[in-house]
Enzyme design. Structure first.
Site, PDB file in Angstrom:
ATOM      1  N   PRO A   1      21.768  20.493 -15.344  1.00  0.00           N
ATOM      2  CA  PRO A   1      22.630  21.631 -15.679  1.00  0.00           C
ATOM      3  C   PRO A   1      21.857  22.925 -15.946  1.00  0.00           C
ATOM      4  O   PRO A   1      22.409  24.016 -15.868  1.00  0.00           O
ATOM      5  CB  PRO A   1      23.374  21.173 -16.948  1.00  0.00           C
ATOM      6  CG  PRO A   1      22.669  19.967 -17.456  1.00  0.00           C
ATOM      7  CD  PRO A   1      21.918  19.370 -16.298  1.00  0.00           C
TER       8      PRO A   1
ATOM      9  N   ASP B   1      18.225  29.521 -24.201  1.00  0.00           N
ATOM     10  CA  ASP B   1      17.592  28.318 -24.769  1.00  0.00           C
ATOM     11  C   ASP B   1      18.015  27.138 -23.904  1.00  0.00           C
ATOM     12  O   ASP B   1      18.873  26.347 -24.283  1.00  0.00           O
ATOM     13  CB  ASP B   1      18.047  28.140 -26.218  1.00  0.00           C
ATOM     14  CG  ASP B   1      17.386  26.939 -26.874  1.00  0.00           C
ATOM     15  OD1 ASP B   1      16.361  26.473 -26.354  1.00  0.00           O
ATOM     16  OD2 ASP B   1      17.902  26.468 -27.900  1.00  0.00           O
TER      17      ASP B   1
ATOM     18  N   GLU C   1      27.462  27.225 -24.888  1.00  0.00           N
ATOM     19  CA  GLU C   1      26.812  25.932 -24.600  1.00  0.00           C
ATOM     20  C   GLU C   1      27.729  25.132 -23.672  1.00  0.00           C
ATOM     21  O   GLU C   1      28.920  25.030 -23.917  1.00  0.00           O
ATOM     22  CB  GLU C   1      26.573  25.196 -25.936  1.00  0.00           C
ATOM     23  CG  GLU C   1      26.280  23.717 -25.833  1.00  0.00           C
ATOM     24  CD  GLU C   1      25.020  23.364 -25.026  1.00  0.00           C
ATOM     25  OE1 GLU C   1      23.962  23.955 -25.256  1.00  0.00           O
ATOM     26  OE2 GLU C   1      25.134  22.470 -24.151  1.00  0.00           O
TER      27      GLU C   1
HETATM   28  N1  AG3 Z   1      14.663  23.563 -24.638  1.00  0.00           N
HETATM   29  C1  AG3 Z   1      13.395  23.601 -23.949  1.00  0.00           C
HETATM   30  C2  AG3 Z   1      12.837  22.265 -23.589  1.00  0.00           C
HETATM   31  C3  AG3 Z   1      11.666  22.380 -22.669  1.00  0.00           C
HETATM   32  C4  AG3 Z   1      11.026  21.098 -22.379  1.00  0.00           C
HETATM   33  N2  AG3 Z   1      10.009  21.313 -21.413  1.00  0.00           N
HETATM   34  C5  AG3 Z   1       8.778  20.846 -21.463  1.00  0.00           C
HETATM   35  N3  AG3 Z   1       8.418  19.941 -22.303  1.00  0.00           N
HETATM   36  N4  AG3 Z   1       7.897  21.331 -20.655  1.00  0.00           N
HETATM   37  C6  AG3 Z   1      14.585  23.333 -26.001  1.00  0.00           C
HETATM   38  C7  AG3 Z   1      15.884  23.383 -26.714  1.00  0.00           C
HETATM   39  C8  AG3 Z   1      15.636  23.633 -28.159  1.00  0.00           C
HETATM   40  N5  AG3 Z   1      16.687  24.314 -28.810  1.00  0.00           N
END
Ligand code: AG3
Length: 300
Positions: free
Chosen positions: A181, A174, A124
């Site tokens: 970033p 993820d 991360e």
């Molecule tokens: N990460 C993905 C977030 C995506 C947001 N995009 C969207 N709403 N179209 C999530 C991190 C969870 N661990």
């Protein structure tokens, strides 16, 4: 409302008697969502992004990065189960998993439910986001950070896959959306390092946004990965906090048979996972690869 002009949500709570809302405008200025903030727990600008954690009566605790909702206590199970168990159960002999991103620990938690996993390495980039999630969103990781099989590295994901000599059965990316970033995690360069970091039967999965609203992201990823992997496809899950209908999750591997794992095998492998599922079932696993026509049309 210009989010940047707000000095501090906490200050606003102190002064105002009216409800205060978080506004997300991920898809441009014509469409967004608002969530009431019943309490703000954390607000800070790290070297990489603006981090906000608040409570909402429907979603529970909510994590926001650079004004985009990332995960919420009450709907996170859909995204974290689907991004983790679909590749891991298709593979069936997973010992080593690499997680890129995932500060909240939701993916790490799901990976470590697999009894056969010997090591889960999470890379991360943002140590401040990681600490804030540990402190204010402990339900997400649910103890995973103190599991002896977990190795957490605060570093840039692309640098890690470029330089590591380790090989993994599964890579789970993820990430945030391809802005800030997270952008580099959508490049051909990054995917080619990942390909080199996968074992022969390995699979990489990624989050690829909401196809209805983030169509370019879907098409770009598809075209980039078609150049690199023998099997390159998407599967879908509806995540309530990511407005716009289905979210696309990306699947890429050189081992084409992974996609065909029969349902009885998936069922059998479920017994190697501790705890209960809230979204994943072997039937959902098989069905989630069936793409609605509006998505298929983009991938022609
Ligand atoms: N990460 C993905 C977030 C995506 C947001 N995009 C969207 N709403 N179209 C999530 C991190 C969870 N661990």
């Amino acid at each position: 409302m210009d989010q940047k002009s707000i000095p501090s949500f906490k200050d606003m709570f102190a002064k105002e008697k009216e409800d205060i809302f978080f506004t997300e405008m991920l898809y441009g200025s014509n469409w967004g969502q608002i969530l009431k903030m019943s309490k703000v727990l954390f607000e800070k600008e790290s070297k990489f992004q603006k981090i906000l954690i608040f409570d909402n009566p429907i979603f529970g605790r909510v994590l926001v990065l650079d004004n985009i909702l990332q995960t919420t206590e009450n709907d996170e199970f859909i995204y974290h189960e689907m991004l983790t168990h679909v590749p891991m159960l298709a593979h069936g002999k997973v010992k080593k998993v690499l997680i890129i991103g995932g500060a909240d620990g939701g993916i790490l938690r799901e990976v470590l439910r697999h009894k056969g996993v010997e090591k889960a390495t999470m890379v991360e980039i943002d140590g401040i986001a990681l600490d804030a999630c540990k402190k204010y969103m402990p339900k997400l990781s649910n103890g995973a950070f103190s599991d002896p099989r977990a190795e957490v590295i605060v570093a840039d994901g692309i640098e890690y896959v470029k330089n590591t000599e380790e090989k993994f059965d599964i890579i789970i990316v993820d990430s945030t959306d391809p802005i800030g970033p997270g952008l580099v995690l959508f490049t051909q360069e990054f995917y080619s390092y990942c390909k080199n970091t996968l074992k022969p039967y390995g699979i990489i999965v990624t989050q690829n946004g909401v196809p209805f609203a983030q169509t370019k992201e879907l098409i770009d990823t598809y075209n980039t990965r078609t150049k690199l992997f023998k099997d390159n496809r998407f599967y879908i899950a509806p995540v309530f906090g990511y407005i716009g209908g289905f979210m696309a999750l990306g699947w890429a591997t050189d081992c084409v048979k992974q996609f065909e794992t029969p349902i009885d095998k998936l069922q059998e492998r479920l017994s190697n996972i501790s705890g209960e599922m809230k979204y994943y079932t072997p039937e959902v696993h098989k069905a989630c690869f069936a793409l609605p026509m509006y998505i298929q049309n983009k991938l022609k």
